[in-house]
Design a protein around this motif. Structure first.
Motif, PDB file in Angstrom:
ATOM      1  N   THR A  74       5.914   4.055   5.495  1.00 28.22           N
ATOM      2  CA  THR A  74       5.820   4.658   4.523  1.00 28.22           C
ATOM      3  C   THR A  74       5.070   4.586   3.480  1.00 28.22           C
ATOM      4  O   THR A  74       4.912   5.249   2.304  1.00 28.22           O
ATOM      5  CB  THR A  74       7.377   4.503   3.816  1.00 28.22           C
ATOM      6  N   LYS A  75       4.006   3.404   3.642  1.00 30.79           N
ATOM      7  CA  LYS A  75       3.095   2.931   2.601  1.00 30.79           C
ATOM      8  C   LYS A  75       1.731   3.596   3.149  1.00 30.79           C
ATOM      9  O   LYS A  75       1.411   4.206   4.096  1.00 30.79           O
ATOM     10  CB  LYS A  75       2.892   1.612   2.697  1.00 30.79           C
ATOM     11  N   GLU A  76       0.785   3.762   1.979  1.00 27.92           N
ATOM     12  CA  GLU A  76      -0.717   4.495   2.177  1.00 27.92           C
ATOM     13  C   GLU A  76      -1.432   3.594   3.084  1.00 27.92           C
ATOM     14  O   GLU A  76      -1.511   2.245   2.941  1.00 27.92           O
ATOM     15  CB  GLU A  76      -1.166   4.608   0.932  1.00 27.92           C
ATOM     16  N   ILE A  77      -1.964   4.178   4.043  1.00 31.44           N
ATOM     17  CA  ILE A  77      -2.873   3.345   4.886  1.00 31.44           C
ATOM     18  C   ILE A  77      -4.478   4.138   4.789  1.00 31.44           C
ATOM     19  O   ILE A  77      -4.664   5.222   4.589  1.00 31.44           O
ATOM     20  CB  ILE A  77      -2.635   3.756   6.274  1.00 31.44           C
ATOM     21  N   ASP A  78      -5.183   2.936   4.575  1.00 32.80           N
ATOM     22  CA  ASP A  78      -6.786   3.430   4.227  1.00 32.80           C
ATOM     23  C   ASP A  78      -7.328   3.714   5.852  1.00 32.80           C
ATOM     24  O   ASP A  78      -8.000   2.719   6.365  1.00 32.80           O
ATOM     25  CB  ASP A  78      -7.213   2.199   3.737  1.00 32.80           C
ATOM     26  N   LYS A  85      -3.479  -5.210   6.626  1.00 37.54           N
ATOM     27  CA  LYS A  85      -4.777  -5.127   5.985  1.00 37.54           C
ATOM     28  C   LYS A  85      -5.293  -3.662   5.643  1.00 37.54           C
ATOM     29  O   LYS A  85      -5.809  -3.560   4.713  1.00 37.54           O
ATOM     30  CB  LYS A  85      -5.913  -5.354   7.165  1.00 37.54           C
ATOM     31  N   LEU A  86      -4.920  -2.507   5.973  1.00 42.51           N
ATOM     32  CA  LEU A  86      -4.991  -1.132   5.587  1.00 42.51           C
ATOM     33  C   LEU A  86      -4.280  -0.881   4.626  1.00 42.51           C
ATOM     34  O   LEU A  86      -4.741  -0.111   3.801  1.00 42.51           O
ATOM     35  CB  LEU A  86      -4.658  -0.310   7.014  1.00 42.51           C
ATOM     36  N   GLU A  87      -2.993  -1.360   4.436  1.00 42.09           N
ATOM     37  CA  GLU A  87      -2.237  -1.039   3.117  1.00 42.09           C
ATOM     38  C   GLU A  87      -2.778  -1.686   2.108  1.00 42.09           C
ATOM     39  O   GLU A  87      -3.127  -0.965   0.931  1.00 42.09           O
ATOM     40  CB  GLU A  87      -0.781  -1.701   3.529  1.00 42.09           C
ATOM     41  N   GLN A  88      -3.214  -3.051   2.049  1.00 43.82           N
ATOM     42  CA  GLN A  88      -3.845  -3.787   1.097  1.00 43.82           C
ATOM     43  C   GLN A  88      -5.277  -2.984   0.653  1.00 43.82           C
ATOM     44  O   GLN A  88      -5.522  -2.958  -0.632  1.00 43.82           O
ATOM     45  CB  GLN A  88      -4.116  -5.208   1.623  1.00 43.82           C
ATOM     46  N   SER A  89      -5.947  -2.611   1.777  1.00 48.04           N
ATOM     47  CA  SER A  89      -7.099  -1.990   1.401  1.00 48.04           C
ATOM     48  C   SER A  89      -7.163  -0.659   0.630  1.00 48.04           C
ATOM     49  O   SER A  89      -7.815  -0.250  -0.437  1.00 48.04           O
ATOM     50  CB  SER A  89      -7.966  -1.563   2.410  1.00 48.04           C
ATOM     51  N   ALA A  90      -5.982   0.005   0.921  1.00 53.60           N
ATOM     52  CA  ALA A  90      -5.708   1.366   0.334  1.00 53.60           C
ATOM     53  C   ALA A  90      -5.182   0.983  -1.230  1.00 53.60           C
ATOM     54  O   ALA A  90      -5.714   1.803  -2.237  1.00 53.60           O
ATOM     55  CB  ALA A  90      -4.318   2.151   1.089  1.00 53.60           C
ATOM     56  N   VAL A  91      -4.593  -0.103  -1.453  1.00 54.31           N
ATOM     57  CA  VAL A  91      -4.212  -0.567  -2.926  1.00 54.31           C
ATOM     58  C   VAL A  91      -5.137  -0.825  -3.652  1.00 54.31           C
ATOM     59  O   VAL A  91      -5.466  -0.514  -4.944  1.00 54.31           O
ATOM     60  CB  VAL A  91      -3.031  -1.507  -2.863  1.00 54.31           C
TER      61      VAL A  91
END
Length: 216
Positions: free
Chosen positions: A37-41, A105-111
């Motif tokens: 449900t979270k944004e992925i970079d 990693k991809l969620e944190q990058s998107a944030v």
């Protein structure tokens, strides 16, 4: 006798129906497509991580479906406690852990990108282990230091943005001086006091050593 026949027919019908239902369950697994449900970079600096993330999703989904159709095991909510089930559940947990590793990693990058960071900055943070707050503070300090010109003599009454930032930092260090950006006696004396307390050459004149100590 008639009632007995009816009862036997009902029992036979039940087992036939149950067998058909079992077969239906076996070859018609529920929706197991993993989604976050979270944004992925997807533009993450390391594209191999993005590829591995989607591979991990496919691997997880395939494993869940295979265990369901081949072994009648729902690894997400197992109903039995056999050794085969335990092994399948463990393998499922390992696959979820791998997927979550890439996903985090991809969620944190998107944030971080919503905060204005580039791929290069995100890579720097990951490689150095620096947190975002420390990184932003370091950038701000470097900008302040970039205003310092060692070849430029500061005289009493000299006014600049650098002096303004120096005064702010002196106040942050416990001094109580006016913040107006003017290099005057009050500021000079505060710098002298700071230099003395930090075992620096006491002259009230800004140099790189005083700047480094003031903003460390």
């Amino acid at each position: 006798m008639k009632q007995l026949i009816i009862l036997l027919l009902l029992i036979i019908a039940f087992f036939i129906g149950y067998g058909q239902y079992s077969q239906y369950q076996r070859f018609n697994s529920p929706n197991v497509d993993y989604k976050t449900t979270k944004e992925i970079d997807n533009a993450y600096y390391n594209q191999e991580t993005v590829i591995n993330y989607y591979k991990a999703i496919e691997d997880l989904n395939s494993f869940v479906k295979l265990q369901w159709t081949a072994n009648n095991i729902d690894v997400r909510t197992p109903e039995e406690d056999t050794e085969e089930t335990k092994l399948a559940v463990k393998n499922y947990a390992d696959k979820v852990a791998t997927l979550k590793f890439y996903e985090s990693k991809l969620e944190q990058s998107a944030v971080l990108k919503t905060k204005g960071l580039s791929n290069e900055e995100i890579q720097f943070l990951e490689n150095t282990g620096t947190d975002l707050k420390s990184h932003q503070k370091s950038i701000a300090i470097n900008k302040i230091k970039s205003m310092f010109n060692p070849d430029k003599t500061m005289f009493s009454g000299y006014k600049s943005a650098l002096i303004f930032e120096i005064q702010k930092q002196l106040n942050h260090k416990g001094f109580e001086i006016k913040i107006d950006g003017v290099y005057k006696l009050e500021t000079i004396n505060a710098i002298k006091d700071f230099e003395e307390k930090n075992n620096l050459f006491v002259d009230g004149v800004l140099d790189i050593l005083t700047l480094d100590a003031l903003f460390e």
